[in-house]
Write an enzyme that holds these catalytic residues in place. Sequence first.
Site, PDB file in Angstrom:
ATOM      1  CG  MET A   1     -12.054  -1.997   4.091  1.00 55.40           C
ATOM      2  SD  MET A   1     -10.406  -1.690   3.416  1.00 55.40           S
ATOM      3  CE  MET A   1      -9.661  -0.716   4.742  1.00 55.40           C
TER       4      MET A   1
ATOM      5  CG  HIS B   1      -9.440   1.088  -1.263  1.00 51.31           C
ATOM      6  ND1 HIS B   1      -8.988   0.734  -0.007  1.00 51.31           N
ATOM      7  CD2 HIS B   1     -10.795   1.156  -1.158  1.00 51.31           C
ATOM      8  CE1 HIS B   1     -10.005   0.600   0.806  1.00 51.31           C
ATOM      9  NE2 HIS B   1     -11.117   0.860   0.132  1.00 51.31           N
TER      10      HIS B   1
ATOM     11  CG  MET C   1     -11.533   4.219   0.981  1.00 53.90           C
ATOM     12  SD  MET C   1     -10.259   4.071   2.267  1.00 53.90           S
ATOM     13  CE  MET C   1      -8.792   4.045   1.236  1.00 53.90           C
TER      14      MET C   1
ATOM     15  CG  ASP D   1      -5.336   3.007   0.761  1.00 48.28           C
ATOM     16  OD1 ASP D   1      -6.273   2.247   0.456  1.00 48.28           O
ATOM     17  OD2 ASP D   1      -4.379   2.633   1.467  1.00 48.28           O
TER      18      ASP D   1
ATOM     19  N   GLY E   1      -9.394   4.896   6.446  1.00 49.16           N
ATOM     20  CA  GLY E   1      -9.109   6.313   6.664  1.00 49.16           C
ATOM     21  C   GLY E   1      -7.696   6.597   7.110  1.00 49.16           C
ATOM     22  CG  PHE E   2      -6.513   7.809   9.912  1.00 49.86           C
ATOM     23  CD1 PHE E   2      -5.813   8.989   9.676  1.00 49.86           C
ATOM     24  CD2 PHE E   2      -7.862   7.882  10.205  1.00 49.86           C
ATOM     25  CE1 PHE E   2      -6.465  10.211   9.744  1.00 49.86           C
ATOM     26  CE2 PHE E   2      -8.517   9.099  10.276  1.00 49.86           C
ATOM     27  CZ  PHE E   2      -7.808  10.268  10.045  1.00 49.86           C
TER      28      PHE E   2
ATOM     29  CG  HIS F   1      -4.353  -1.284  -1.794  1.00 53.24           C
ATOM     30  ND1 HIS F   1      -5.368  -2.111  -2.250  1.00 53.24           N
ATOM     31  CD2 HIS F   1      -4.935  -0.440  -0.903  1.00 53.24           C
ATOM     32  CE1 HIS F   1      -6.494  -1.792  -1.659  1.00 53.24           C
ATOM     33  NE2 HIS F   1      -6.264  -0.770  -0.840  1.00 53.24           N
TER      34      HIS F   1
ATOM     35  N   GLY G   1      -3.826  -3.522   8.932  1.00 55.49           N
ATOM     36  CA  GLY G   1      -3.124  -4.172  10.041  1.00 55.49           C
ATOM     37  C   GLY G   1      -2.455  -5.478   9.672  1.00 55.49           C
TER      38      GLY G   1
ATOM     39  CG  ASP H   1      -6.300  -2.344   2.941  1.00 54.75           C
ATOM     40  OD1 ASP H   1      -5.270  -2.229   3.626  1.00 54.75           O
ATOM     41  OD2 ASP H   1      -6.798  -1.394   2.297  1.00 54.75           O
TER      42      ASP H   1
ATOM     43  CB  SER I   1       2.818   0.666   8.760  1.00 50.78           C
ATOM     44  OG  SER I   1       1.894  -0.235   9.338  1.00 50.78           O
TER      45      SER I   1
ATOM     46  CG  MET J   1      -8.399   7.853   1.881  1.00 46.40           C
ATOM     47  SD  MET J   1      -7.646   7.785   3.531  1.00 46.40           S
ATOM     48  CE  MET J   1      -6.738   6.232   3.421  1.00 46.40           C
TER      49      MET J   1
ATOM     50  CB  SER K   1      -0.909  -0.005   1.230  1.00 50.23           C
ATOM     51  OG  SER K   1      -1.756   1.115   1.210  1.00 50.23           O
TER      52      SER K   1
END
Length: 216
Positions: A135, A64, A66, A33, A140-141, A31, A175, A173, A196, A35, A6
């Site tokens: 998800m 993705h 969002m 993101d 969002g974060f 990926h 954690g 997606d 991360s 937003m 990501s």
Amino acid sequence: MKISPSIISSKLEVLGEEIEKCDKAGADSYHLDVMDGHFVPNLTMGPDLISAVRRKTKKRLESHLMIDRPDRYYKSFVEAGSDILLIHAECLVNFKKLRKDIADSGAEFGIVINPETPLSEALPLLPESRILLLMSVHPGFSGQKFIASTVDKIREARSYIDRNGLDTEIEVDGGINDKTGKLCVDAGADILVSASYIFSGNIHERIGILKNLKQD
């Protein structure tokens, strides 16, 4: 396992180098993101950044979206180089028309559901969805803790897809690391999105760890 780093957690000042490292480590896709600050409480990348990623890799780009109105903006992301657009089931759009419009534009369609959304909301859309993205955090974060109940949802989705002979891939997606990734693999996931975990350590080593997770 297929791994989709990501980009949200990459070092954007050296984005080209980060992508090159991921490519060499065996990343299967990227990926992205997107937003809008309305559908989720954050603002991130737009088509320009996706175009920059497209110039650096030939791997599949998953955008993705969002955003509140993907039906208004999908063309911009296809034109930027997205191969597949991942659309939230929670969006108030005409999915039948949007799927056709995305296909006509030359990209593929995928459906996304948030942690609190039951799998049943996505089932009618699966036959024409390249990917079902589950998800495992609230969107969002980056950096949130994996929501353990996602594992049951993966199992439920795996059972439904196999029973109905669908080609839809299950992507997870949020954690994702070596431990939570293993839980997802064992439950039947096909693709792991990791942010991360990959970009905060040795990229080659961590993608290798995730790609070599085996189902018990």
